[in-house]
Design a protein around this motif. Structure first.
Motif, PDB file in Angstrom:
ATOM      1  N   GLU A  55      26.630  53.309  11.536  1.00 15.78           N
ATOM      2  CA  GLU A  55      26.581  53.182  10.076  1.00 15.78           C
ATOM      3  C   GLU A  55      25.146  53.161   9.549  1.00 15.78           C
ATOM      4  O   GLU A  55      24.899  53.389   8.368  1.00 15.78           O
ATOM      5  N   ALA A  56      24.183  52.910  10.428  1.00 16.70           N
ATOM      6  CA  ALA A  56      22.779  52.865  10.024  1.00 16.70           C
ATOM      7  C   ALA A  56      22.263  54.227   9.565  1.00 16.70           C
ATOM      8  O   ALA A  56      21.228  54.305   8.917  1.00 16.70           O
ATOM      9  N   LYS A  57      22.989  55.304   9.881  1.00 21.57           N
ATOM     10  CA  LYS A  57      22.577  56.640   9.425  1.00 21.57           C
ATOM     11  C   LYS A  57      22.421  56.681   7.910  1.00 21.57           C
ATOM     12  O   LYS A  57      21.598  57.416   7.393  1.00 21.57           O
ATOM     13  N   GLY A  58      23.215  55.902   7.195  1.00 25.76           N
ATOM     14  CA  GLY A  58      23.187  55.894   5.740  1.00 25.76           C
ATOM     15  C   GLY A  58      22.139  54.986   5.126  1.00 25.76           C
ATOM     16  O   GLY A  58      22.005  54.934   3.909  1.00 25.76           O
ATOM     17  N   TRP A  59      21.379  54.271   5.926  1.00 28.99           N
ATOM     18  CA  TRP A  59      20.380  53.355   5.394  1.00 28.99           C
ATOM     19  C   TRP A  59      19.213  54.084   4.742  1.00 28.99           C
ATOM     20  O   TRP A  59      18.600  53.579   3.819  1.00 28.99           O
ATOM     21  N   PHE A  60      18.876  55.227   5.254  1.00 27.68           N
ATOM     22  CA  PHE A  60      17.703  55.953   4.761  1.00 27.68           C
ATOM     23  C   PHE A  60      18.093  57.419   4.582  1.00 27.68           C
ATOM     24  O   PHE A  60      18.148  58.180   5.541  1.00 27.68           O
ATOM     25  N   VAL A  61      18.409  57.769   3.357  1.00 28.20           N
ATOM     26  CA  VAL A  61      18.858  59.127   3.039  1.00 28.20           C
ATOM     27  C   VAL A  61      17.807  59.770   2.141  1.00 28.20           C
ATOM     28  O   VAL A  61      17.397  59.183   1.139  1.00 28.20           O
ATOM     29  N   ILE A  62      17.377  60.957   2.509  1.00 28.30           N
ATOM     30  CA  ILE A  62      16.390  61.676   1.713  1.00 28.30           C
ATOM     31  C   ILE A  62      17.102  62.794   0.963  1.00 28.30           C
ATOM     32  O   ILE A  62      17.776  63.618   1.581  1.00 28.30           O
ATOM     33  N   PRO A  63      16.960  62.836  -0.356  1.00 30.84           N
ATOM     34  CA  PRO A  63      17.538  63.942  -1.108  1.00 30.84           C
ATOM     35  C   PRO A  63      16.957  65.265  -0.621  1.00 30.84           C
ATOM     36  O   PRO A  63      15.811  65.321  -0.167  1.00 30.84           O
ATOM     37  N   ARG A  64      17.713  66.315  -0.704  1.00 29.64           N
ATOM     38  CA  ARG A  64      17.290  67.619  -0.182  1.00 29.64           C
ATOM     39  C   ARG A  64      16.712  68.532  -1.256  1.00 29.64           C
ATOM     40  O   ARG A  64      16.614  69.729  -1.060  1.00 29.64           O
ATOM     41  N   THR A  65      16.299  67.980  -2.376  1.00 34.50           N
ATOM     42  CA  THR A  65      15.678  68.788  -3.422  1.00 34.50           C
ATOM     43  C   THR A  65      14.172  68.543  -3.393  1.00 34.50           C
ATOM     44  O   THR A  65      13.712  67.523  -2.881  1.00 34.50           O
ATOM     45  N   GLY A  66      13.409  69.458  -3.959  1.00 37.55           N
ATOM     46  CA  GLY A  66      11.956  69.288  -4.017  1.00 37.55           C
ATOM     47  C   GLY A  66      11.536  67.984  -4.654  1.00 37.55           C
ATOM     48  O   GLY A  66      10.755  67.223  -4.060  1.00 37.55           O
ATOM     49  N   PRO A  67      12.036  67.684  -5.870  1.00 33.73           N
ATOM     50  CA  PRO A  67      11.650  66.408  -6.492  1.00 33.73           C
ATOM     51  C   PRO A  67      12.118  65.188  -5.681  1.00 33.73           C
ATOM     52  O   PRO A  67      11.403  64.190  -5.596  1.00 33.73           O
ATOM     53  N   GLY A  68      13.282  65.287  -5.080  1.00 32.76           N
ATOM     54  CA  GLY A  68      13.784  64.171  -4.272  1.00 32.76           C
ATOM     55  C   GLY A  68      12.896  63.895  -3.080  1.00 32.76           C
ATOM     56  O   GLY A  68      12.577  62.744  -2.771  1.00 32.76           O
ATOM     57  N   ILE A  69      12.471  64.950  -2.423  1.00 40.23           N
ATOM     58  CA  ILE A  69      11.575  64.800  -1.273  1.00 40.23           C
ATOM     59  C   ILE A  69      10.218  64.268  -1.746  1.00 40.23           C
ATOM     60  O   ILE A  69       9.653  63.353  -1.139  1.00 40.23           O
ATOM     61  N   PHE A  70       9.714  64.830  -2.842  1.00 41.07           N
ATOM     62  CA  PHE A  70       8.422  64.390  -3.377  1.00 41.07           C
ATOM     63  C   PHE A  70       8.443  62.893  -3.686  1.00 41.07           C
ATOM     64  O   PHE A  70       7.529  62.157  -3.287  1.00 41.07           O
ATOM     65  N   PHE A  71       9.468  62.429  -4.396  1.00 41.55           N
ATOM     66  CA  PHE A  71       9.511  61.014  -4.779  1.00 41.55           C
ATOM     67  C   PHE A  71       9.776  60.108  -3.577  1.00 41.55           C
ATOM     68  O   PHE A  71       9.279  58.980  -3.530  1.00 41.55           O
ATOM     69  N   THR A  72      10.511  60.594  -2.599  1.00 43.49           N
ATOM     70  CA  THR A  72      10.706  59.815  -1.373  1.00 43.49           C
ATOM     71  C   THR A  72       9.377  59.627  -0.656  1.00 43.49           C
ATOM     72  O   THR A  72       9.035  58.518  -0.231  1.00 43.49           O
ATOM     73  N   VAL A  73       8.623  60.717  -0.538  1.00 41.23           N
ATOM     74  CA  VAL A  73       7.312  60.624   0.106  1.00 41.23           C
ATOM     75  C   VAL A  73       6.387  59.724  -0.701  1.00 41.23           C
ATOM     76  O   VAL A  73       5.692  58.868  -0.140  1.00 41.23           O
ATOM     77  N   LEU A  74       6.386  59.876  -2.003  1.00 39.97           N
ATOM     78  CA  LEU A  74       5.544  59.032  -2.855  1.00 39.97           C
ATOM     79  C   LEU A  74       5.871  57.549  -2.652  1.00 39.97           C
ATOM     80  O   LEU A  74       4.974  56.723  -2.480  1.00 39.97           O
ATOM     81  N   LEU A  75       7.154  57.225  -2.660  1.00 41.81           N
ATOM     82  CA  LEU A  75       7.558  55.828  -2.509  1.00 41.81           C
ATOM     83  C   LEU A  75       7.319  55.306  -1.090  1.00 41.81           C
ATOM     84  O   LEU A  75       6.763  54.222  -0.911  1.00 41.81           O
ATOM     85  N   ALA A  76       7.765  56.073  -0.090  1.00 42.38           N
ATOM     86  CA  ALA A  76       7.739  55.583   1.289  1.00 42.38           C
ATOM     87  C   ALA A  76       6.369  55.679   1.948  1.00 42.38           C
ATOM     88  O   ALA A  76       6.011  54.820   2.756  1.00 42.38           O
ATOM     89  N   VAL A  77       5.620  56.719   1.618  1.00 41.08           N
ATOM     90  CA  VAL A  77       4.369  56.970   2.334  1.00 41.08           C
ATOM     91  C   VAL A  77       3.144  56.494   1.553  1.00 41.08           C
ATOM     92  O   VAL A  77       2.094  56.271   2.140  1.00 41.08           O
ATOM     93  N   VAL A  78       3.276  56.313   0.258  1.00 43.12           N
ATOM     94  CA  VAL A  78       2.135  55.859  -0.540  1.00 43.12           C
ATOM     95  C   VAL A  78       2.387  54.463  -1.114  1.00 43.12           C
ATOM     96  O   VAL A  78       1.675  53.504  -0.791  1.00 43.12           O
TER      97      VAL A  78
END
Length: 157
Positions: free
Chosen positions: A43-66
Motif C-alpha cells: 500500500e506504500a506505493k500510493g504514499w508518493f505519487v507524481i503527476p504525469r503532466t509537465g506542471p505536476g512534475i515541475f511543482f513536485t520537484v519544486l516542493l520535494a527538491v527545493v
C-alpha cells in the motif's frame, strides 16, 4: 547582526570527499529503504505519487527538491539543532532532532518515520561536522531528488 546566522548555522561549506561519500550512501539507503517498504507494505506505493503532466512534475520537484529541504533543514538542523546544541551534548541533540524529524514524516503505519530516522541521524552528523545548514540542505535536496527521479523512472515502485 550575525546572531541569526549562528542560530541557523547559515554559513557556507565546501563539499569534501567525505561529504560526497556520506551523501551518496544516504541516497543509496533511501532508495533501498523505499524499495523494502513497498515490498513489505504494498500500500506504500500510493504514499508518493507524481503527476504525469509537465506542471505536476515541475511543482513536485519544486516542493520535494527545493522547498522541503530548505524549510526542514532550517527548522531541524538550523534553528532547533542550534538551540538544543547550545544546552545539550551532541548525542542528545542528534537524537532529539532526528526523532522530531522522523515524527514530522510519520504516516499511519510508522514505517516511513522509521526509515527516515537514520536519515535524520546522518543529516545531524553532517550538521555537526560542517557547522553548516547548507551542507544538510544540499544533501537533503539530492536525497529527495533521487527519490523523485526513481519514482519518475520506476512509477510502480
Amino acid at each position: 547582526g550575525g546572531a541569526w546566522r549562528d542560530l541557523l548555522a547559515w554559513r557556507g561549506f565546501s563539499p569534501d570527499p567525505q561529504w560526497v561519500r556520506i551523501t551518496a550512501a544516504i541516497v543509496a539507503y533511501g532508495l533501498v529503504a523505499g524499495y523494502v517498504i513497498v515490498k513489505l507494505y504494498p500500500e506504500a506505493k500510493g504514499w508518493f505519487v507524481i503527476p504525469r503532466t509537465g506542471p505536476g512534475i515541475f511543482f513536485t520537484v519544486l516542493l520535494a527538491v527545493v522547498m522541503a529541504p530548505v524549510t526542514e533543514e532550517l527548522l531541524f538542523r538550523g534553528w532547533l539543532y542550534s538551540a538544543l546544541r547550545h544546552r545539550f551534548s551532541f548525542v542528545v541533540t542528534l537524537l532529539a532532532t532526528s526523532l522530531l524529524f522522523a515524527v514530522a514524516h510519520f504516516e499511519r503505519t510508522g514505517l516511513y518515520a522509521l526509515a527516515v530516522f537514520p536519515v535524520g541521524l546522518v543529516f545531524g552528523f553532517m550538521r555537526e561536522r560542517t557547522g553548516s545548514v547548507f551542507a544538510t540542505m544540499t544533501a537533503h535536496a539530492i536525497y529527495n531528488g533521487a527519490a523523485v527521479l526513481a519514482k519518475l523512472l520506476l512509477p510502480n515502485l
